[in-house]
Enzyme design. Sequence first.
Site, mmCIF file in Angstrom:
data_model
loop_
_atom_site.group_PDB
_atom_site.id
_atom_site.type_symbol
_atom_site.label_atom_id
_atom_site.label_comp_id
_atom_site.label_asym_id
_atom_site.label_seq_id
_atom_site.Cartn_x
_atom_site.Cartn_y
_atom_site.Cartn_z
ATOM 1 N N GLY B 19 0.772 -1.204 -0.167
ATOM 2 C CA GLY B 19 0.079 0.118 0.011
ATOM 3 C C GLY B 19 1.088 1.224 -0.076
ATOM 4 N N ASN B 117 6.449 -4.931 6.090
ATOM 5 C CA ASN B 117 6.815 -6.367 6.609
ATOM 6 C C ASN B 117 7.041 -7.562 5.417
ATOM 7 O OD1 ASN B 117 6.169 -5.663 9.350
ATOM 8 N ND2 ASN B 117 4.031 -6.007 8.802
ATOM 9 N N THR B 145 5.278 2.311 5.771
ATOM 10 C CA THR B 145 3.985 1.828 5.830
ATOM 11 C C THR B 145 3.115 2.605 6.817
ATOM 12 O OG1 THR B 145 2.533 -0.265 6.911
ATOM 13 C CG2 THR B 145 4.705 0.216 7.761
ATOM 14 N N ASP B 147 0.800 1.862 8.571
ATOM 15 C CA ASP B 147 0.465 0.831 9.616
ATOM 16 C C ASP B 147 1.277 0.924 10.811
ATOM 17 O OD1 ASP B 147 -1.763 -0.100 8.268
ATOM 18 O OD2 ASP B 147 -0.658 -1.605 7.549
ATOM 19 N N ARG B 195 -5.208 -3.108 10.530
ATOM 20 C CA ARG B 195 -5.905 -4.074 10.529
ATOM 21 C C ARG B 195 -5.679 -4.921 11.949
ATOM 22 N NH1 ARG B 195 -3.589 -4.985 5.759
ATOM 23 N NH2 ARG B 195 -4.836 -5.191 3.956
ATOM 24 N N TYR B 299 -9.025 5.240 1.406
ATOM 25 C CA TYR B 299 -7.576 5.629 0.688
ATOM 26 C C TYR B 299 -7.335 7.400 1.013
ATOM 27 C CZ TYR B 299 -7.203 1.403 -1.953
ATOM 28 O OH TYR B 299 -6.833 0.015 -2.447
ATOM 29 N N ARG B 302 -4.528 7.702 3.361
ATOM 30 C CA ARG B 302 -3.276 7.565 3.276
ATOM 31 C C ARG B 302 -2.461 8.166 2.218
ATOM 32 N NH1 ARG B 302 -3.303 1.342 1.195
ATOM 33 N NH2 ARG B 302 -3.306 1.852 -1.031
#
Lengths: 422, 422
Positions: B19, B117, B145, B147, B195, B299, B302
């Site tokens: 992403g 990752n 990322t 995340d 997530r 989206y 981000r």
Amino acid sequence: MKSKTRSATGRLLYAQSGGVTAVINATAAGVIQTARAHRVPVYAAHNGILGALREELIDTTKETAAAIAALRHTPGGAFGSCRYKLKSLDANRAEYERLIEIFRAHEIRWFLYNGGNDSADTALKISQLGQAMDYDIRCIGVPKTVDNDLMVTDCCPGFGSVAKYTAVSTLEASLDVASMADTSTKVFIVEVMGRHAGWIAAAAGLAGEGPDAAPHIILFPERVFDEAAFLAKVKATVERVGWCTVVASEGIRSADGQFLAAGSTDAFGHAQLGGAAPVLAALVKEKLGYKYHWALPDYLQRSARHLASKTDADQAYAVGKAAVDYALAGMNAVMPVIVRTSDAPYRWKLEAAPLDKIANHEKKMPDKFISRDGFGITAAARRYLSPLIRGEAPPPYGREGLPKYVQLKNVAVTKKLLAFVR
Amino acid sequence: MKSKTRSATGRLLYAQSGGVTAVINATAAGVIQTARAHRVPVYAAHNGILGALREELIDTTKETAAAIAALRHTPGGAFGSCRYKLKSLDANRAEYERLIEIFRAHEIRWFLYNGGNDSADTALKISQLGQAMDYDIRCIGVPKTVDNDLMVTDCCPGFGSVAKYTAVSTLEASLDVASMADTSTKVFIVEVMGRHAGWIAAAAGLAGEGPDAAPHIILFPERVFDEAAFLAKVKATVERVGWCTVVASEGIRSADGQFLAAGSTDAFGHAQLGGAAPVLAALVKEKLGYKYHWALPDYLQRSARHLASKTDADQAYAVGKAAVDYALAGMNAVMPVIVRTSDAPYRWKLEAAPLDKIANHEKKMPDKFISRDGFGITAAARRYLSPLIRGEAPPPYGREGLPKYVQLKNVAVTKKLLAFVR
């Protein structure tokens, strides 16, 4: 004594109504700063007309000049807003008598009501009270609505900023989708506000121009949703471009008149919507098998002061200033409206328009703004929309990385009357 | 000839994976500008590692210095990204042989893989190819990322900007809700990405501090969703404050392990989610009867380069620069990671960390970052998060009111090999 002198000339009451915007407080700043320059004290009603009925008034003279100036870059409604529509004078005379009682008790001589169609109707009714109830009150409507659906005015303060947010967000998210489409999302759907008029959806069209640029499909409430034509265009776009961005108005309906998004109703009896995007996404998945993502920014779009249009912020301030000028000049039952005098270069001025031309009417997108296939905007729409998102007016940021939005003290005015029981 | 000289020293291949973010192109700018300073030509793989396997390479030397500089403020992935994970060397030797064949044909001596990752795992595998397949290739992982879940590094480029977007949007929308709550929306729910780790949801907590400030409730994937406790807190907040803002991570699950949002799975086998907000909204409506609104920026959050954190944009550029420095210094199988040396004033530096400490691991929010009731962030979380959203780095805007995002020419390198059939 100063307060005595002021009381003698009366006070101005300002109230915010309906859904708030990124720049309605800029209008408040225009009102209060202009009134202060004329040494007229301003009260604000807490939560719109309800604050007036409940005698919940805020004394803005207790706020510093810096706090009032900061309203110019603070989103939301600083004094609270409401969704509440006054009935006709015949249907609920008690409410009007209560308002006059409040105005009289607090020497309110000017009332400025800042809102959309329904609020213009309330303002119009109050403007007619002077004669009906023998109290000298001047009432000025002040335009505000992200829906851009007020008659007479060329555009509505609040719309330019949500338009800019929508165009920029569509552009940014589309760059994201374009990079991922090979192995991930192929269809991206953004649902924007607009119950009956597709102005905000149309503004997304400013993100790009030409058949391959996003947004590839715009769905307007002014056009019946045609499932087959929609799916065919999604498929053709994905096959040609590799991906597809869709911007859907919350108000789109199928041929049988049903909203794609199921909904409830608000205090004005309007359907409250949300959720056309997931319905469209499920359709794309089921019929075409494409991987999708969808977004529904909801309040984020209309409160995004960090991305305000300078044109919009300037106009929002200007209508507040003009409303005070009109009121103090003795005008009544009018609204300052924006008149466009030139597209390129963009030029505008303000004029006073009669409230009865605005109250309860709704301006739809002109047919000539929607492209022939119903899925895009025309050159005429671009000419109209483009100036409204021009210029940036970012708020100041603090050391912590957040905008420095002001929180007013909102000092309550001591009540003089008994509670009103409807 | 110039190109001959360059070829002799080899080329650097850069690829974007997973992403994309608001600032991954700032990393690309760091890579390309640094390589240019060392006269090392850079190829970019089209759509991540897939572009390398397909021999779809982009010659970045064809881009002007101005275009590369503009990458620093352009969101999305300028060369395309992919969700694709290489299998182990044993499981799919043919793919690795293909990569070496491509590297050899185009004299690629350095490979930089910019991702999370899974991408660190791919980078680690490729870094081990040199010995296994007798070809001199150095591979550097470059962190990215939203995340924020990479091990070793203090934070991940991309996260600070989505964190800032989330905090600012929560603040702005809450000002909107506060003004409307008397007659309209009382509960506003925003669903954010994340997530398995609640980093983005936690960042929303920076919007305010204290029990009455929004967001009043944060729902973390690290905590089991407790319906009764959630509803009790919503009710108490509405009764005390008048309204309630809830920020929910997309990954929240009930006690039986079910995601509140149903979902499909992506190419890595991760569940693809979306839609916890409407589930929570329906719950609030049904059990408490409050009027609600919900938003799902997806989206938009981000890709919001217009609201990037300067800290994040600076770090994204710096890791790109460092990765080239490491590669040209002959390092292999490492990643530049961010080391925090001080909270106040915030200070950071970069260090090389071994990829095997990062690949396939996932960093969760520490327990001490979540408040005791599970619905908020602690002072320790604020200390960690606050510096990451600091500073603004707005893109330049054009006369039309849109950011001036660059579209590269992306000139394809002539293929030298036959197509690869897996």
